[in-house]
Write a protein that holds these residues in place. Sequence first.
Motif, PDB file in Angstrom:
ATOM      1  N   PRO A  78       0.836  -1.213   0.000  1.00  0.00           N
ATOM      2  CA  PRO A  78       0.000   0.000   0.000  1.00  0.00           C
ATOM      3  C   PRO A  78       0.862   1.250   0.000  1.00  0.00           C
ATOM      4  N   LEU A  79       0.318   2.336  -0.568  1.00  0.00           N
ATOM      5  CA  LEU A  79       1.091   3.558  -0.740  1.00  0.00           C
ATOM      6  C   LEU A  79       1.533   4.142   0.593  1.00  0.00           C
ATOM      7  N   ASP A  84       6.068   4.928   4.355  1.00  0.00           N
ATOM      8  CA  ASP A  84       6.334   4.888   5.796  1.00  0.00           C
ATOM      9  C   ASP A  84       5.503   5.941   6.539  1.00  0.00           C
ATOM     10  N   ILE A  85       4.198   5.971   6.230  1.00  0.00           N
ATOM     11  CA  ILE A  85       3.274   6.901   6.877  1.00  0.00           C
ATOM     12  C   ILE A  85       2.319   6.095   7.739  1.00  0.00           C
ATOM     13  N   ILE A  90       1.049   9.112  13.968  1.00  0.00           N
ATOM     14  CA  ILE A  90       1.071  10.575  13.863  1.00  0.00           C
ATOM     15  C   ILE A  90       0.019  11.198  14.770  1.00  0.00           C
ATOM     16  N   TYR A  91      -1.178  10.605  14.803  1.00  0.00           N
ATOM     17  CA  TYR A  91      -2.251  11.125  15.659  1.00  0.00           C
ATOM     18  C   TYR A  91      -1.850  11.068  17.135  1.00  0.00           C
ATOM     19  N   TRP A 118       6.995  12.692   7.826  1.00  0.00           N
ATOM     20  CA  TRP A 118       5.790  13.211   7.183  1.00  0.00           C
ATOM     21  C   TRP A 118       4.883  13.962   8.151  1.00  0.00           C
ATOM     22  N   GLY A 119       4.786  13.511   9.402  1.00  0.00           N
ATOM     23  CA  GLY A 119       3.964  14.205  10.376  1.00  0.00           C
ATOM     24  C   GLY A 119       4.462  15.615  10.657  1.00  0.00           C
ATOM     25  N   PRO A 120       5.746  15.787  11.040  1.00  0.00           N
ATOM     26  CA  PRO A 120       6.257  17.149  11.242  1.00  0.00           C
ATOM     27  C   PRO A 120       6.172  18.011   9.993  1.00  0.00           C
ATOM     28  N   LEU A 121       6.418  17.406   8.828  1.00  0.00           N
ATOM     29  CA  LEU A 121       6.331  18.182   7.586  1.00  0.00           C
ATOM     30  C   LEU A 121       4.919  18.704   7.374  1.00  0.00           C
ATOM     31  N   ALA A 122       3.904  17.872   7.647  1.00  0.00           N
ATOM     32  CA  ALA A 122       2.512  18.308   7.500  1.00  0.00           C
ATOM     33  C   ALA A 122       2.197  19.456   8.452  1.00  0.00           C
TER      34      ALA A 122
END
Length: 246
Positions: A78-79, A84-85, A90-91, A118-122
């Motif tokens: 899966p994407l 690696d998300i 993250i929540y 990805w979490g900090p970037l968002a």
Amino acid sequence: MDFPGQTPNVAIDLNDAGFYSSDFQTSTDSGQMATSPTGQISANAYRRANVGSAGKVLENNGFGWLLEVNEDEGDQIPLLEELDIDLTDIYYKIRCVLLPLPYFRMKLNIVRESPDFWGPLAVVLSFALLSLYGQLGVVSWIITMWFCGGFMVYFIARALGGDVGYSQVLGIVGYCLIPLVVTSLLTPIVSSFRFLSNFLGIFGTVWSVYSAGTLLCVDELQSKKPLIVYPVFLLYVYFYSLYSGV
């Protein structure tokens, strides 16, 4: 009846003679008869037979792997997993940043010990978009300050003997922008009240600094916590100034 001078018909059974027998099927396509073997060849053999002259050159020079096709469709990842998300992770980290007090019994060390990108970037992008005010260049500048400011905090923490990595510091600094994102969403609502608007900005900055200081100060840095909190404070004050335009 046999006529003089005519060779009699002789039937020969090849199966009894031990010859290999291949089955053939006859199919009709557009009124024409076609004969094709029922046996199947592998996809790789079929590919090699149809690669053309350029493909044969690659095969002969040891570059045939460039023509290989992955036929295993069952191993598709899966994407989100491939990037690696982990949305659940993250929540939980967002909750740790928003609720850093011991009363809430959150596992705060997971933000430091299990860093992600990805979490900090968002979070940083969300803050940058709130700080736009029609200026697209602010986004790239805030991201640059995230990387550079995170490196400065990392350098100071390492110089003081802290066992932290750059990715850990980068993740903590990024996640701890969440309080500023929350207060930035509320500030336009009370923008007519100057005092309340400034109070929200100061409160969000202090909230971010407290969360970052709590997450960054590992055991060996507890006695040197003010030396870590001070550059973190300056960094978040600068982030807030980019939003408020001060």
